[in-house]
Design an enzyme around this catalytic site. Structure first.
Site, short mmCIF file in Angstrom:
data_model
loop_
_atom_site.label_atom_id
_atom_site.label_comp_id
_atom_site.label_asym_id
_atom_site.label_seq_id
_atom_site.Cartn_x
_atom_site.Cartn_y
_atom_site.Cartn_z
CE LYS A 117 0.78 1.40 4.54
NZ LYS A 117 0.93 2.82 5.02
CG ASP A 127 -0.18 0.26 8.09
OD1 ASP A 127 -0.59 1.25 8.49
OD2 ASP A 127 1.15 0.44 8.08
#
Length: 218
Positions: A8, A144
């Protein structure tokens, strides 16, 4: 079972004040990109983890733990405690996502082999974890990690674990330049706090620009 798990990037990262629990409030726009690790899970007598660089990648894996310090190992053991799932699995992680590069490589490797979070097959289907339970487990592992379950594009708030999907249209092309060494998120936040204006200097007069939410782009 083998799965590919994406890295990401943070399209925006707004960092707020330090909270009482030691975390910062964040407003983070996560975006998954087509740079993948590969995680393979196979039945085993106990939990085993092996890490290798993906063919053709230049990822340095020397600092990646293969014991209890690995997020995948922590996920398996947390699943056993919370869901009654014995972590009898061998995980092979082939890394192409840079290590400690802010791209959630460790977080991405954690959720996909959900077999290690499922109760034994003999348990009733209704006892199997709900997706909401998996997101709660993911948040316990790291800020995350929930996004690694969701993917796509999302806005994260809280410490980043509360997610709202966001629309993202079009095709995006990325070029990633990596440094020789990794970056520690807690160390960067400590450095940011150390360079922030003191409370005394901001309690009177006009608000200084340094007090605004700080942003960085990857």
């Amino acid at each position: 079972m083998s799965v590919r798990v994406p890295a990401k990037v943070n399209l925006q990262l707004g960092v707020g004040p330090l909270r009482d629990d030691g975390y910062h409030d964040l407003v983070n726009v996560f975006h998954a990109v087509s740079l993948f690790d590969e995680v393979t899970a196979e039945p085993a007598d106990d939990l085993r983890i092996a890490v290798e660089a993906a063919p053709g990648s230049r990822v340095a894996i020397d600092g990646v733990p293969t014991g209890d310090g690995n997020l995948a190992a922590r996920a398996a053991r947390l699943g056993r405690r919370r869901l009654g799932a014995a972590p009898r699995v061998a995980l092979r992680i082939r890394k192409a996502i840079p290590v400690a590069g802010g791209m959630a490589g460790g977080s991405a490797d954690t959720p996909p082999p959900r077999c290690r979070l499922r109760p034994p097959l003999g348990r009733p289907r209704r006892a199997r974890p709900h997706p909401r339970d998996l997101l709660e487990l993911a948040a316990d592992l790291g800020s995350d990690v929930p996004f690694a379950l969701l993917g796509g594009t999302a806005v994260g708030t809280g410490r980043g674990e509360r997610l709202a999907p966001a629309a993202a249209r079009g095709t995006f092309h990325w070029v990633f330049a990596t440094a020789d060494g990794g970056l520690s998120t807690p160390a960067r936040l400590r450095r940011m706090r150390g360079s922030a204006p003191s409370e005394a200097s901001t309690s009177r007069g006009r608000r200084r620009p340094g007090n605004r939410l700080r942003r960085r782009r990857n």
